[in-house]
Scaffold this motif. Structure first.
Motif, PDB file in Angstrom:
ATOM      1  N   LEU A 180       0.817  -1.203   0.000  1.00 29.65           N
ATOM      2  CA  LEU A 180       0.000   0.000   0.000  1.00 29.65           C
ATOM      3  C   LEU A 180       0.854   1.258   0.000  1.00 29.65           C
ATOM      4  CD1 LEU A 180      -2.866  -0.892   2.469  1.00 29.65           C
ATOM      5  CD2 LEU A 180      -2.777  -1.111   0.011  1.00 29.65           C
ATOM      6  N   SER A 181       2.095   1.156   0.479  1.00 26.65           N
ATOM      7  CA  SER A 181       3.040   2.270   0.492  1.00 26.65           C
ATOM      8  C   SER A 181       2.484   3.467   1.244  1.00 26.65           C
ATOM      9  CB  SER A 181       3.408   2.695  -0.933  1.00 26.65           C
ATOM     10  OG  SER A 181       3.980   1.633  -1.640  1.00 26.65           O
ATOM     11  N   ARG A 217      -6.306   5.264  -6.583  1.00 30.35           N
ATOM     12  CA  ARG A 217      -5.613   5.218  -7.878  1.00 30.35           C
ATOM     13  C   ARG A 217      -4.108   5.112  -7.676  1.00 30.35           C
ATOM     14  NH1 ARG A 217      -9.738   8.993  -9.285  1.00 30.35           N
ATOM     15  NH2 ARG A 217      -8.403  10.743  -8.676  1.00 30.35           N
ATOM     16  N   GLY A 218      -3.600   5.795  -6.642  1.00 30.93           N
ATOM     17  CA  GLY A 218      -2.175   5.710  -6.352  1.00 30.93           C
ATOM     18  C   GLY A 218      -1.745   4.308  -5.963  1.00 30.93           C
ATOM     19  N   ARG A 249       0.929   2.046  -8.121  1.00 29.77           N
ATOM     20  CA  ARG A 249       2.162   1.506  -7.529  1.00 29.77           C
ATOM     21  C   ARG A 249       2.277   0.007  -7.714  1.00 29.77           C
ATOM     22  NH1 ARG A 249       1.122   5.666  -3.840  1.00 29.77           N
ATOM     23  NH2 ARG A 249      -0.079   4.336  -2.440  1.00 29.77           N
ATOM     24  N   ASN A 250       1.160  -0.635  -8.000  1.00 31.25           N
ATOM     25  CA  ASN A 250       1.169  -2.072  -8.257  1.00 31.25           C
ATOM     26  C   ASN A 250       0.975  -2.382  -9.738  1.00 31.25           C
ATOM     27  OD1 ASN A 250       1.181  -3.555  -5.460  1.00 31.25           O
ATOM     28  ND2 ASN A 250      -0.187  -1.817  -5.190  1.00 31.25           N
ATOM     29  N   ASN A 251       1.231  -1.332 -10.574  1.00 33.11           N
ATOM     30  CA  ASN A 251       1.184  -1.489 -12.032  1.00 33.11           C
ATOM     31  C   ASN A 251      -0.173  -1.986 -12.518  1.00 33.11           C
ATOM     32  OD1 ASN A 251       3.974  -0.755 -12.355  1.00 33.11           O
ATOM     33  ND2 ASN A 251       4.523  -2.798 -11.613  1.00 33.11           N
ATOM     34  N   MET A 252      -1.233  -1.437 -11.967  1.00 31.16           N
ATOM     35  CA  MET A 252      -2.589  -1.801 -12.361  1.00 31.16           C
ATOM     36  C   MET A 252      -3.410  -0.546 -12.574  1.00 31.16           C
ATOM     37  SD  MET A 252      -3.574  -4.804  -9.625  1.00 31.16           S
ATOM     38  CE  MET A 252      -2.485  -6.165  -9.245  1.00 31.16           C
ATOM     39  N   THR A 253      -4.458  -0.685 -13.368  1.00 29.25           N
ATOM     40  CA  THR A 253      -5.480   0.341 -13.393  1.00 29.25           C
ATOM     41  C   THR A 253      -6.356   0.146 -12.152  1.00 29.25           C
ATOM     42  OG1 THR A 253      -7.088  -1.007 -14.598  1.00 29.25           O
ATOM     43  CG2 THR A 253      -5.499   0.275 -15.912  1.00 29.25           C
TER      44      THR A 253
END
Length: 329
Positions: free
Chosen positions: A16-17, A107-108, A112-116
């Protein structure tokens, strides 16, 4: 009293960062027990069990040695208690998170997980989790960030003189980055000489166990550290000199990779520091704004550590796990 449940995205392998791990609401199961009371709210045994399961998954995925189950439960419960205090502070301050801010955070996380965002939502549902619960989880994280911002970060300023002083002291090391891990043995506020000595003795004993090969640094951190990174094996990540706690300044540059420092005193207690890796160096110039940001974050982290101790000391906390279990609701 409210029961809170720990439920994160660790099972998805998605970072989740964000700054903290949240608590989510869940129904109390039959024969559940109260393991802690935080002011007027309870943390239930089922909450703790689910959070411990999530942490175990995280540790296994990172190959961190697993501490004793009772030690792990104690570490996880301590983190949950701090989070609950912060959420209560947010409620008292009437803090809120707008839908637009929450949508932006979602969205962030997806990016960060390379997904839409749509792919992220599908992935959550595939793993048997509710997208609504995940949104609520992140909303709570944002609330805690607001509390920390109001109480700590808003009070911190970095002057031009501090930037100049750092650049002068760092010299050719200004661009060096260090991958660090640390163990904190905490002392209470205004400790007695006996309490300070006991904490230092414990830190030295742990250092000897690590350097003799009896235990790994990460395993000891997960089991014994009082620092917020304990369940990450004490890992502080990559940091430049400006991003390190100031008490590390005279220690870290002199460490060899894999070496464990002597106990280092701070207002919070005694630290053991290990250098996992090192990179950078040379004559590369650092932008002043970059230095200002990293000095700001370092000062915030130091203030946040002391602030966390203060709010824990001022709250009513009945940790029943330390008393040998819990009571039936």
């Amino acid at each position: 009293m409210k029961a809170r449940n720990a439920n994160t995205l660790a099972a998805l392998g998605l970072a989740l960062s964000l700054s903290v791990s949240p608590l989510a609401v869940a129904a109390v199961q039959p024969l559940d027990r109260v393991v802690a009371v935080v002011n007027d709210e309870a943390i239930m045994s089922s909450d703790l069990d689910q959070r411990v399961g999530q942490v175990r998954q995280q540790m296994q995925s990172r190959d961190i040695g697993m501490p004793d189950q009772s030690e792990l439960r104690g570490q996880v419960l301590s983190r949950m208690i701090t989070e609950q205090i912060e959420l209560q502070m947010a409620e008292r301050a009437n803090l809120s998170v707008s839908d637009s801010d929450l949508n932006q955070a979602m969205r962030g996380v997806a990016q960060r997980n390379n997904m839409t965002l749509e792919q992220f939502a599908d992935r959550v549902e595939q793993e048997g989790m509710s997208y609504g619960q995940v949104r609520e989880q992140i909303r709570r994280e944002l609330l805690i960030t607001q509390v920390q911002q109001r109480s700590v970060a808003s009070q911190v300023n970095i002057s031009d003189r501090e930037v100049d002083q750092y650049l002068k002291q760092a010299g050719s090391n200004a661009n060096v980055q260090y991958h660090l891990a640390h163990i904190l043995i905490a002392v209470p506020q205004a400790p007695t000489p006996q309490q300070a000595e006991a904490a230092r003795d414990k830190a030295e004993q742990l250092r000897q166990a690590i350097t003799s090969g009896q235990a790994g640094f990460q395993e000891v951190a997960a089991a014994q550290s009082d620092g917020p990174q304990a369940l990450d094996g004490g890992d502080l990540g990559w940091r430049s000199g400006a991003e390190m706690p100031s008490i590390f300044d005279d220690v870290v540059p002199n460490l060899n990779v894999g070496e464990v420092s002597e106990p280092v005193r701070s207002p919070s207690g005694y630290h053991l520091i290990t250098l996992l890796d090192k990179r950078g160096g040379g004559n590369a110039e650092q932008q002043r704004e970059q230095i200002r940001r990293t000095l700001f974050q370092r000062k915030v982290n130091e203030e946040l550590e002391a602030w966390t101790q203060e709010i824990r000391a001022s709250a009513y906390v009945d940790n029943r796990l330390e008393q040998g279990g819990g009571t039936a609701p």
